[in-house]
Design an enzyme around this catalytic site. Sequence first.
Site, PDB file in Angstrom:
ATOM      1  N   SER A 112      19.453 -83.652   3.808  1.00  0.00           N
ATOM      2  CA  SER A 112      20.880 -83.913   3.670  1.00  0.00           C
ATOM      3  C   SER A 112      21.358 -85.128   4.449  1.00  0.00           C
ATOM      4  O   SER A 112      20.849 -86.227   4.266  1.00  0.00           O
ATOM      5  CB  SER A 112      21.643 -82.658   4.079  1.00  0.00           C
ATOM      6  OG  SER A 112      22.980 -82.776   3.716  1.00  0.00           O
ATOM      7  N   HIS A 113      22.278 -84.890   5.369  1.00  0.00           N
ATOM      8  CA  HIS A 113      22.943 -85.964   6.095  1.00  0.00           C
ATOM      9  C   HIS A 113      22.134 -86.431   7.300  1.00  0.00           C
ATOM     10  O   HIS A 113      22.592 -87.270   8.059  1.00  0.00           O
ATOM     11  CB  HIS A 113      24.289 -85.440   6.582  1.00  0.00           C
ATOM     12  CG  HIS A 113      24.129 -84.136   7.318  1.00  0.00           C
ATOM     13  ND1 HIS A 113      23.833 -82.960   6.662  1.00  0.00           N
ATOM     14  CD2 HIS A 113      24.155 -83.848   8.625  1.00  0.00           C
ATOM     15  CE1 HIS A 113      23.705 -82.002   7.550  1.00  0.00           C
ATOM     16  NE2 HIS A 113      23.889 -82.502   8.757  1.00  0.00           N
ATOM     17  N   ASP A 276      26.654 -88.697   1.560  1.00  0.00           N
ATOM     18  CA  ASP A 276      25.541 -88.524   2.499  1.00  0.00           C
ATOM     19  C   ASP A 276      24.183 -88.694   1.838  1.00  0.00           C
ATOM     20  O   ASP A 276      24.094 -89.094   0.664  1.00  0.00           O
ATOM     21  CB  ASP A 276      25.641 -87.149   3.171  1.00  0.00           C
ATOM     22  CG  ASP A 276      25.307 -86.020   2.222  1.00  0.00           C
ATOM     23  OD1 ASP A 276      25.539 -86.179   1.009  1.00  0.00           O
ATOM     24  OD2 ASP A 276      24.792 -84.978   2.675  1.00  0.00           O
ATOM     25  N   ASP A 278      21.906 -86.761   0.473  1.00  0.00           N
ATOM     26  CA  ASP A 278      21.606 -86.123  -0.821  1.00  0.00           C
ATOM     27  C   ASP A 278      22.824 -86.003  -1.733  1.00  0.00           C
ATOM     28  O   ASP A 278      22.751 -85.350  -2.768  1.00  0.00           O
ATOM     29  CB  ASP A 278      20.967 -84.750  -0.597  1.00  0.00           C
ATOM     30  CG  ASP A 278      21.900 -83.769   0.100  1.00  0.00           C
ATOM     31  OD1 ASP A 278      22.777 -84.231   0.851  1.00  0.00           O
ATOM     32  OD2 ASP A 278      21.748 -82.559  -0.110  1.00  0.00           O
ATOM     33  N   ASP A 280      25.805 -84.538  -1.466  1.00  0.00           N
ATOM     34  CA  ASP A 280      26.701 -83.386  -1.592  1.00  0.00           C
ATOM     35  C   ASP A 280      27.930 -83.502  -0.694  1.00  0.00           C
ATOM     36  O   ASP A 280      28.927 -82.836  -0.919  1.00  0.00           O
ATOM     37  CB  ASP A 280      25.968 -82.053  -1.387  1.00  0.00           C
ATOM     38  CG  ASP A 280      25.257 -81.954  -0.050  1.00  0.00           C
ATOM     39  OD1 ASP A 280      25.320 -82.907   0.744  1.00  0.00           O
ATOM     40  OD2 ASP A 280      24.621 -80.904   0.201  1.00  0.00           O
ATOM     41  N   ARG A 281      27.879 -84.356   0.322  1.00  0.00           N
ATOM     42  CA  ARG A 281      29.033 -84.494   1.210  1.00  0.00           C
ATOM     43  C   ARG A 281      29.865 -85.725   0.841  1.00  0.00           C
ATOM     44  O   ARG A 281      29.350 -86.663   0.233  1.00  0.00           O
ATOM     45  CB  ARG A 281      28.574 -84.665   2.658  1.00  0.00           C
ATOM     46  CG  ARG A 281      27.870 -83.460   3.195  1.00  0.00           C
ATOM     47  CD  ARG A 281      27.554 -83.659   4.662  1.00  0.00           C
ATOM     48  NE  ARG A 281      26.947 -82.450   5.203  1.00  0.00           N
ATOM     49  CZ  ARG A 281      26.958 -82.121   6.476  1.00  0.00           C
ATOM     50  NH1 ARG A 281      27.522 -82.917   7.359  1.00  0.00           N
ATOM     51  NH2 ARG A 281      26.396 -81.000   6.886  1.00  0.00           N
ATOM     52  N   LYS A 375      28.121 -78.243  -3.021  1.00  0.00           N
ATOM     53  CA  LYS A 375      29.209 -79.169  -2.806  1.00  0.00           C
ATOM     54  C   LYS A 375      28.831 -80.487  -3.472  1.00  0.00           C
ATOM     55  O   LYS A 375      27.654 -80.735  -3.725  1.00  0.00           O
ATOM     56  CB  LYS A 375      29.513 -79.336  -1.329  1.00  0.00           C
ATOM     57  CG  LYS A 375      28.332 -79.689  -0.446  1.00  0.00           C
ATOM     58  CD  LYS A 375      28.752 -79.572   1.011  1.00  0.00           C
ATOM     59  CE  LYS A 375      27.625 -79.911   1.962  1.00  0.00           C
ATOM     60  NZ  LYS A 375      26.887 -78.720   2.395  1.00  0.00           N
TER      61      LYS A 375
HETATM   62  C1  G16 Z   1      26.123 -77.816   8.684  1.00  0.00           C
HETATM   63  C2  G16 Z   1      27.600 -77.672   8.403  1.00  0.00           C
HETATM   64  C3  G16 Z   1      27.816 -76.668   7.288  1.00  0.00           C
HETATM   65  C4  G16 Z   1      27.021 -77.072   6.056  1.00  0.00           C
HETATM   66  C5  G16 Z   1      25.580 -77.266   6.464  1.00  0.00           C
HETATM   67  C6  G16 Z   1      24.732 -77.762   5.346  1.00  0.00           C
HETATM   68  O1  G16 Z   1      25.589 -76.584   9.095  1.00  0.00           O
HETATM   69  O2  G16 Z   1      28.284 -77.259   9.552  1.00  0.00           O
HETATM   70  O3  G16 Z   1      29.176 -76.588   6.980  1.00  0.00           O
HETATM   71  O4  G16 Z   1      27.110 -76.093   5.074  1.00  0.00           O
HETATM   72  O5  G16 Z   1      25.481 -78.196   7.511  1.00  0.00           O
HETATM   73  O6  G16 Z   1      25.210 -78.981   4.889  1.00  0.00           O
HETATM   74  P1  G16 Z   1      24.230 -79.906   4.089  1.00  0.00           P
HETATM   75  O7  G16 Z   1      23.817 -79.126   2.888  1.00  0.00           O
HETATM   76  O8  G16 Z   1      25.037 -81.133   3.761  1.00  0.00           O
HETATM   77  O9  G16 Z   1      23.114 -80.154   5.024  1.00  0.00           O
HETATM   78  P2  G16 Z   1      25.336 -76.232  10.622  1.00  0.00           P
HETATM   79  O10 G16 Z   1      24.707 -74.887  10.586  1.00  0.00           O
HETATM   80  O11 G16 Z   1      24.470 -77.341  11.174  1.00  0.00           O
HETATM   81  O12 G16 Z   1      26.692 -76.262  11.264  1.00  0.00           O
END
Ligand code: G16
Length: 542
Positions: A112-113, A276, A278, A280-281, A375
């Site tokens: 992801s990010h 981001d 991938d 989704d953000r 998302k």
């Molecule tokens: C973090 C964010 C969450 C999000 C998750 C996954 O998780 O706080 O709201 O759902 O990342 O996001 P992505 O799919 O963009 O990686 P955490 O548990 O690190 O707080």
Amino acid sequence: MTKLTIATQPIAGQKPGTSGLRKKTPVFMGPHYLENFVQAIFDVVGCAGKTFVLGGDGRYFNDRAAQVILRMAAANGAARVIVGQGAVLSTPAASHLIRLNKTDGGIIMSASHNPGGPKEDFGVKFNMPNGGPAPEGVTEAMYKRTTEISEYHIWESQDVDLGKIGRQSLGGMIVEVVDPVTDYAMLMESLFDFKAIAAMFSGGFRMRMDSMCAVTGPYAVEILENRLGAAKGTVVNAVPLPDFGGMHPDPNPTWAHALMDEMFGQNPPDFGAASDGDGDRNMVVGAGIYVSPSDSLAVLAANAHLAPGYAKGIAGVARSMPTSAAADRVAKAMGLECFETPTGWKFFGNLLDAGRVTICGEESFGTGSDHVREKDGLWAVLLWLNILAVRKQSVAQILAEHWAKFGRNYYSRHDFEAIETAKADAMMAELRGSLAGLAGREIEGMQIAAADDFAYTDPVDGSVSKAQGVRIMFADGSRIVLRLSGTGTEGATLRLYLERYSAGPQGLDLDPQQALAPVIRAAHTLAAIATHTGRSEPDVIT
Ligand code: G16
């Protein structure tokens, strides 16, 4: 070509977090690491005769991991795997392909990010036939399987040519390579008024989209520049790179600072956005004004009916627990159901499947709807563009009118990264132990109304998720939330979420950190963050 069965042993720690299994890339590249986890996925969901989608955000190791996963899918008897060309698919595009082709799920390769590269992060997650991330029961079963695994199956063969669109065969399994963008772009055209948005662009509306050298580049160029007629060069950092050009592909004011500088500089574009690793953000910014994700969710919920895909109105709204209550105020005013779920997109799945909600969001720059089960960064950007095209107002005007009508939920998240895990755990344990005595206490001039450790009962399937984060609610609507990240790959990350409500009409245009100052002080006192972790200042403020 032969099918091989390889003897293996469990590798400790293959426990999926908030969004699948995330580790440093060298860990994933270690002996049997990827293979063990993929076999665990197939053992849990079944593979023989099934069809899956496969793609990732193009980060380092994405291409080689895809070849391993394909060989393992073939050896485990899958009938067909639909792969994005070059093994690339944005997460929302993968979710769409899973649903569009009515497949048995999909494997998404992404962290992801988080940064990508030989020493950075990698990840694998499984999405269900509904297109959404596997729920906790399924990821728990996968984890359990990794603790008892003794062998995996894999074809011995050369690489599949994933650059070539069309069908190929791998040990009897069909590998169908598809263009990553086409189906997704069509879905977006079906939801939004492309004519109205194109007319806005041709009328001189200027936009900057920062794809951060990550997966949305080709999607954004095709949709914004080619189909909607935004000026060439509107999308910057548009070529996805295995290391994201050394960037941290996390669309927030800290990491997308180049975009922020432009939007707050001389002669800024009308609208700015970033996405981001991938895809989704999203982060959205107006000329000289930043839109917090919680406010973005609320504005989108209040205005979604302006886009053709939501013209009939929305069924309900859901937000993750740490997300501000701005969306709740919209839901209440519109007479809609509103749900507060634990952190992680997977918790929205049942509500979306049951038709209870149409729009969902998280404070962590995630917004989406029932069009997929992830998302979706570009979806949010396009919905904003659709709203701007219809309302013919600036982002600043839209926000000002929104706050005047609903009041403003000042909001911020402070992250303390790479804390020693034992120290972070001790801090949370002590805080949890103190919750029972907090109600009624006064701190920083604010009265604590209630305090708990958030537990959620899924309204659709009745499953219960406990210990999802500490909430301290104040009588004036302010709120403090503390939880440890479930996606970090180094030590522990403490997330401190801060919220304060102003009903207006005065006090709607303060600086959020100033407006939140007493809440921030209260949080530090109540959780004794500095005493436990040695940190008094956060690493990242969003
Ligand atoms: C973090 C964010 C969450 C999000 C998750 C996954 O998780 O706080 O709201 O759902 O990342 O996001 P992505 O799919 O963009 O990686 P955490 O548990 O690190 O707080």
